[in-house]
Design an enzyme around this catalytic site. Structure first.
Site, PDB file in Angstrom:
ATOM      1  CG  ASP A 165      -1.745   1.241   1.349  1.00 26.53           C
ATOM      2  OD1 ASP A 165      -2.674   1.431   0.537  1.00 26.53           O
ATOM      3  OD2 ASP A 165      -1.461   2.050   2.248  1.00 26.53           O
ATOM      4  CD  GLU A 215      -3.289  -1.842  -1.137  1.00 26.17           C
ATOM      5  OE1 GLU A 215      -3.490  -0.659  -1.450  1.00 26.17           O
ATOM      6  OE2 GLU A 215      -3.635  -2.329  -0.030  1.00 26.17           O
TER       7      GLU A 215
END
Length: 231
Positions: free
Chosen positions: A42, A114
């Site tokens: 992320d 992610e």
């Protein structure tokens, strides 16, 4: 739109960790989940996309850049990309979550996208991950720019919802979605079209719009929501 392949992850244990949902860990104590790698992915995704936008749109304000980045990397967008990169079949889930088609969950797909970025960063380095993100997101921005006035980010970069629904329908039912025009209203210069979309004979969505293309896209979007593939 064609998408690049995910950077190969040479460490098999690292890749397995990136694909492991915490529910799987409950059934296999001692197995690490993807949560930490998701945190890392992320962060690198936000950084790289932020830099792309900063360099590409020097006239955008901080607020406009922030809004555009959030549109590019929101849950639905990442889940869409994960599906087209064929990540879902590899995800490790608990038996009950797998039976409930957890691999189709937008939140899980976005998380694994992610976490794989985080694993690729550790295994391949920042340059490989940057190159992949560039190859993935710049074409999305180019497509989006065609509908803009060049001054401000007014529209969300759109996903190809009809292709997403078609891929899901073929995978699950071996049948293509069927769109049916059920109503046309308004004068010739301002018509409104309404379509339904069926999968395996069942109506899953309905959409309206000033053109058949917009109406069928809206129907596909509503179908994806009703199927739990988008939120």
């Amino acid at each position: 739109m064609n998408h690049p392949d995910f950077p190969p992850i040479g460490d098999p244990q690292l890749k397995l960790e990136a694909l492991t949902h915490r529910s799987y860990c409950n059934e296999h104590p001692g197995t690490p989940s993807y949560d930490r790698l998701e945190f890392l992915g992320d962060a690198v995704l936000g950084f790289v996309v932020g830099r792309i936008l900063f360099e590409r749109y020097p006239h955008f304000t901080e607020a406009e850049l922030t809004r555009l980045r959030s549109q590019l990397v929101n849950q639905n967008q990442l889940a869409y990309l994960a599906r087209f990169l064929h990540i879902a079949p590899e995800i490790r889930l608990s038996q009950s979550l797998a039976r409930d088609d957890g691999q189709s969950s937008p939140s899980i797909l976005a998380d694994v996208f992610e976490s794989l970025l985080g694993a690729a960063l550790l295994d391949r380095g920042l340059t490989a991950v940057e190159d992949f993100i560039q190859e993935l997101f710049v074409p999305i921005l180019e497509q989006w720019e065609k509908s803009q006035d060049g001054r401000s980010p007014k529209l969300v970069p759109t996903m190809d919802v009809k292709s997403m629904l078609q891929q899901w329908a073929l995978a699950k039912t071996k049948q293509l979605p069927e769109y049916e025009l059920i109503n046309t209203s308004g004068p010739p210069h301002a018509q409104e079209f309404t379509f339904t979309v069926k999968v395996a004979g069942k109506i899953h969505g309905q959409g309206s719009g000033p053109s058949k293309q917009i109406a069928t896209k809206q129907a596909a979007l509503e179908a994806l929501k009703s199927l739990g593939l988008l939120q």
